[in-house]
Design an enzyme around this catalytic site. Structure first.
Site, short mmCIF file in Angstrom:
data_model
loop_
_atom_site.label_atom_id
_atom_site.label_comp_id
_atom_site.label_asym_id
_atom_site.label_seq_id
_atom_site.Cartn_x
_atom_site.Cartn_y
_atom_site.Cartn_z
N TYR A 1 0.83 -1.20 0.00
CA TYR A 1 0.00 0.00 0.00
C TYR A 1 0.87 1.26 0.00
O TYR A 1 0.62 2.21 -0.75
CB TYR A 1 -0.90 -0.05 1.24
CG TYR A 1 -1.93 1.04 1.35
CD1 TYR A 1 -3.15 0.94 0.68
CD2 TYR A 1 -1.72 2.14 2.17
CE1 TYR A 1 -4.12 1.92 0.81
CE2 TYR A 1 -2.69 3.12 2.31
CZ TYR A 1 -3.88 3.01 1.63
OH TYR A 1 -4.83 3.98 1.77
N LYS B 1 0.94 4.09 -2.92
CA LYS B 1 0.50 5.45 -2.63
C LYS B 1 1.61 6.48 -2.81
O LYS B 1 1.35 7.65 -3.13
CB LYS B 1 -0.06 5.51 -1.20
CG LYS B 1 -1.39 4.79 -1.04
CD LYS B 1 -2.43 5.26 -2.05
CE LYS B 1 -3.84 4.82 -1.70
NZ LYS B 1 -4.82 5.22 -2.74
#
Length: 310
Positions: free
Chosen positions: A166, A170
């Site tokens: 993640y 991001k």
């Protein structure tokens, strides 16, 4: 100030069947936008599929007098991203706003994370951003107008435990946004990043008992402004968390210049190298990349000229 509206605008919102995306879609529609509500209806881990989340939001929008259409293509593939953008173009003949919000979570410690879990998260968050930006960007540039909002995260800025996939995705979104902002500047296309936080299903398993109010509706106005024609910034990162709206920047210290370095020199100058008392920020647009290089080159040139004059 007069109400900022989106009358005549067409917006695509990914991951709009629940949580933050739903709040974005509903707000834009309430302000006059025609909205493509995209959601594949997967589980939090990205498994399965369900048409009902996207359709439910469409029903909510139309019941309130707005106009929307559901789309359940997955942004994890190039074909899915292209089909999503085509939905807006075929239905309304234009595309003004793109908000990429879709996301999944697969938690694991770095030493244990599987390659499949890494790829699955990157596919939706980062490749998914490219899969929708790539077909939307030329449409917006040719039209001379566009607003793109991509989603990063506190995890992308600072990292967090058990979310290497993640965090990587991001952080990568910021790079994509910067390039879109630079290349879109001459065509009326702006691209910014939102770093949101809200109590959605992504918070499942976390102890949120001490959290202040953090509903998606607290984030939506910041995204709405970034998506509006009056938005005056591009290539920036905006944070919206628990009622706080702020700007995040990538900053540098002035640093230390030397005509040559040894390992020992780096160690001896470390305090000055890391001194953040006078930070330098190079805005992405019009030429943060070049400004960064020119700053260092100027120090080297100045030192060389000083040596010659001496």
């Amino acid at each position: 100030m007069a109400e900022l509206r989106f009358d005549g605008r067409v917006a695509v919102v990914t991951g709009a069947g629940r949580g933050l995306g739903r709040a974005y879609a509903r707000l834009l529609a309430a302000r006059g936008a025609k909205v493509v509500v995209n959601d594949a209806g997967t589980s939090l881990a990205g498994d399965g599929g369900d048409t009902s989340p996207a359709q439910q939001v469409v029903d909510e929008i139309t019941a309130a007098g707005g106009e929307a259409v559901a789309n359940t293509d997955s942004v994890a593939t190039p074909d899915g991203g292209r089909a999503l953008i085509d939905t807006a173009l075929k239905r309304w003949g234009r595309l003004d706003v793109l908000i990429h919000n879709a996301g999944i979570v697969r938690r694991a410690a770095l030493r244990e994370m599987s390659y499949d879990d890494f790829e699955a998260v990157v596919d939706v968050h980062l490749r998914g951003a490219f899969h929708v930006v790539r077909p939307a960007f030329p449409v917006m540039c040719d039209a001379g107008y566009g607003r793109i909002v991509l989603t990063s995260s506190i995890g992308g800025l600072y990292g967090n435990h058990e979310v290497a996939n993640y965090a990587v995705a991001k952080a990568g979104v910021i790079g994509l946004s910067n390039v879109a902002a630079m290349e879109g500047a001459a065509h009326g296309v702006q691209c910014n990043v939102i770093v949101p936080a809200a109590l959605t299903r992504m918070a499942e398993g976390l102890d949120t008992s001490a959290y202040p109010p953090m509903e998606p509706e607290l984030v939506a106005p910041a995204v709405g402004w970034l998506a509006h024609e009056t938005c005056s910034i591009t290539g920036e990162i905006m944070i919206a968390l628990a009622g706080r709206v702020a700007r995040a920047v990538i900053a540098e210290t002035p640093g230390v210049y030397r005509p040559s370095w040894t390992i020992e020199d780096v160690a001896a100058n470390l305090d000055a190298i890391r001194d953040t008392s006078a930070p330098i920020v190079f805005p992405v647009v019009p030429d943060g990349h070049g400004d960064h290089i020119r700053y260092s080159f100027a120090l080297a040139k100045g030192s060389a000229e000083g040596a010659v004059h001496a």
